[in-house]
Design an enzyme around this catalytic site. Sequence first.
Site, PDB file in Angstrom:
ATOM      1  N   GLN A 193      13.144  12.348  52.116  1.00 36.46           N
ATOM      2  CA  GLN A 193      13.101  11.112  51.528  1.00 36.46           C
ATOM      3  C   GLN A 193      14.588  10.628  51.428  1.00 36.46           C
ATOM      4  OE1 GLN A 193      12.028  13.306  48.131  1.00 36.46           O
ATOM      5  NE2 GLN A 193      14.041  13.337  47.080  1.00 36.46           N
ATOM      6  N   TRP A 213      22.336  23.453  56.577  1.00 42.99           N
ATOM      7  CA  TRP A 213      21.300  24.005  56.646  1.00 42.99           C
ATOM      8  C   TRP A 213      20.703  24.636  58.060  1.00 42.99           C
ATOM      9  CZ3 TRP A 213      22.143  19.414  54.369  1.00 42.99           C
ATOM     10  CH2 TRP A 213      22.112  18.111  55.112  1.00 42.99           C
ATOM     11  N   GLU A 241      14.164  20.521  54.098  1.00 35.63           N
ATOM     12  CA  GLU A 241      13.339  19.721  54.719  1.00 35.63           C
ATOM     13  C   GLU A 241      12.784  18.798  53.709  1.00 35.63           C
ATOM     14  OE1 GLU A 241      12.039  19.184  57.787  1.00 35.63           O
ATOM     15  OE2 GLU A 241      13.822  20.103  58.346  1.00 35.63           O
ATOM     16  N   GLY A 287      15.828  11.062  43.667  1.00 33.59           N
ATOM     17  CA  GLY A 287      14.758  10.267  43.913  1.00 33.59           C
ATOM     18  C   GLY A 287      13.310  10.977  44.017  1.00 33.59           C
ATOM     19  N   TYR A 288      12.251  10.277  43.925  1.00 32.78           N
ATOM     20  CA  TYR A 288      10.922  10.925  44.079  1.00 32.78           C
ATOM     21  C   TYR A 288      10.814  12.208  43.166  1.00 32.78           C
ATOM     22  CZ  TYR A 288      10.659   7.426  47.841  1.00 32.78           C
ATOM     23  OH  TYR A 288      10.338   6.464  48.476  1.00 32.78           O
TER      24      TYR A 288
END
Length: 287
Positions: A52, A34, A47, A91-92
């Site tokens: 996380q 990236w 980002e 996750g999240y």
Amino acid sequence: MTAALPNGVSSDDIDAFVRRVREQGAELYRDLPWRNTRDPYAIWISEVMLQQTQVARVLTRWERFIARFPTVDALSAASSADVVEEWQGMGYNRRALALKRAADICASEFGGALPVGVDELCKLPGIGEATAAGITAFSRDVPCIYIETNVRAVFIHEFFPDAERVTDKQLRPLVEAACPAEDVRGWYYALLDVGAHLKKTQVNPTRRSASYTRQSAFEGSRRQKRAWIVREVMACPGIADEELHARLDAEELRAGRDRVPVQEYRSIMADLSCEGFFSLTEGGWKA
DNA sequence: TTCCTGTATC
DNA sequence: GATACAGGAA
């Protein structure tokens, strides 16, 4: 006007610090995928993932995500369920929904582009000051105050060697003073790489940040149950409410824990509904 | 078991 | 200002 520098730090100190970080950063440079794009969309995705998730895992997921949803419009055209599905294992999950919602806004309000500037970016769901500054620095090379964990590590290590709790408010004038007018991207890459190196080679200076918090245990937590439920409903769309609760109970029992009280189950499902993961239809729980 | 991180929401 | 949020690696 920039704020006065704290505790006797001079602009010469800043200059010397910048030179040192740049030199060390060049040696430690990580050629992350990236970093080889200036596409604000692709950088935004990186980002958010990096908010996380550690670099090693993002490396296995970022390109796949970009391949599946190459543009804001593609992400907006996808269903939330597809985005959450692609997000599984990161996750999240909540953040996948925020990404999708922000993509919808960019598609309808900004012609499929991200808005320009930290303030405008911050208005989008899932984008706060750090992510907005990251997108701005890395895609547009515009000076801004980017404060995240690796940046904190470097500045705390350098300017607060003995402090116990360093706030972002204390760091801000230093981060601002150090940010160059040109090659902002290169400057922050250097900071990130030096910060990551610092954390590997000694006690993480970020632990002395006021923002540093330990996380509560995952085993048996509500977080774990949420994640399990999201996976289960994705795998079995239309699953009946009672059946889902029963399977969650079975899962908890299998793991050697207590059954889930109906009250807690209801509360979790209410949260997931509110957040836009699922709704309960006549045909059961669906994305 | 411990480590890791920014945003949203109260 | 505190807390929830997810998962894999060490």
